[in-house]
Design an enzyme around this catalytic site. Structure first.
Site, short mmCIF file in Angstrom:
data_model
loop_
_atom_site.label_atom_id
_atom_site.label_comp_id
_atom_site.label_asym_id
_atom_site.label_seq_id
_atom_site.Cartn_x
_atom_site.Cartn_y
_atom_site.Cartn_z
CE LYS A 8 6.24 12.68 27.07
NZ LYS A 8 7.43 12.69 25.89
CB SER A 188 -1.42 7.44 16.90
OG SER A 188 -0.61 8.09 15.68
NE ARG A 189 -3.31 11.57 23.77
CZ ARG A 189 -1.96 11.96 23.60
NH1 ARG A 189 -1.04 11.67 22.47
NH2 ARG A 189 -1.64 13.54 24.02
CG LEU A 190 -4.23 3.52 18.21
CD1 LEU A 190 -3.50 3.80 16.64
CD2 LEU A 190 -5.33 3.65 18.58
#
Length: 211
Positions: A8, A188-190
């Site tokens: 997600k 982007s999981r940042l």
């Protein structure tokens, strides 16, 4: 089913340290109100993690019932978590609000709340829940569902002609935080992460954490 392919992308909000309160309890209350407005499902559900009697971490979902100087929940003192907290009075809490792509992690020391506060909450509960506290030998092995129902009948008979009382083995705990982390999902999981940690002067230091 390819579980590793489940993803997600988070993009709803951002978290900037300059926008946060100096006190994590105040900041938690801000986020909680926003979660209420967003109609988050089971908003007060939290994962309570304790250290088991065998030294192995143990976790379960409990319900937050009050935020004052800490985070308050209620349970059976003789349950598995009650015994674990009696031995090691430290725990952590995790809130996850997917509707807002947010998580809050809390660590700290556990104490029992006052009998007065336990009484106030106990008698605010529905009568069925009050009887349930007398009925269930929480976490203990039982032979069948019928055994539980028999215990419920015994509790109903006990208080049929007398005033309900709070069981001596049931009441509240407060987790007094020394660490609180706010997490906001980002692309982007940042992700954005900001941690509050109590220093030697009992004040809160804030820091940005790498995702």
């Amino acid at each position: 089913m390819n579980i590793s392919a489940i993803r997600k992308e988070y993009s709803l909000k951002t978290l900037d340290i300059s926008d946060l309160s100096n006190n994590p309890i105040d900041q938690f209350n801000v986020w909680f109100q926003e979660a209420l407005a967003a109609k988050v499902i089971e908003i007060n559900a939290m994962t309570l993690s304790t250290i088991g009697l065998d030294g192995v971490p143990n976790a379960r979902i409990v319900l937050l019932k009050e935020v004052d100087t800490g985070f308050v929940f209620f349970t059976n003192y003789e349950s598995q978590k009650g015994k674990e907290l009696a031995k090691t009075p430290f725990a952590s809490l995790t809130f996850f609000w997917p509707e807002l792509e947010r998580q809050v992690r809390v660590k700290g020391k556990i104490e029992k709340v006052s009998p007065k506060l336990s009484d106030e909450y106990f008698f605010s509960r529905p009568i069925g829940s009050q009887l349930g506290a007398w009925t269930s030998p929480q976490s203990q092995k039982i032979g069948s569902r019928e055994e539980l129902e028999e215990r419920l009948k015994a509790a109903e008979n006990k208080f049929k002609d007398t005033t309900m009382t709070r069981p001596p083995h049931w009441g509240g705990y407060r987790l007094n935080p020394n660490y609180v982390e706010f997490w906001q999902g980002r692309p982007s999981r940042l992700h954005d992460r900001v941690a509050y940690e109590k220093n030697e002067k009992d004040h809160w230091d804030l820091a940005i954490l790498a995702p």
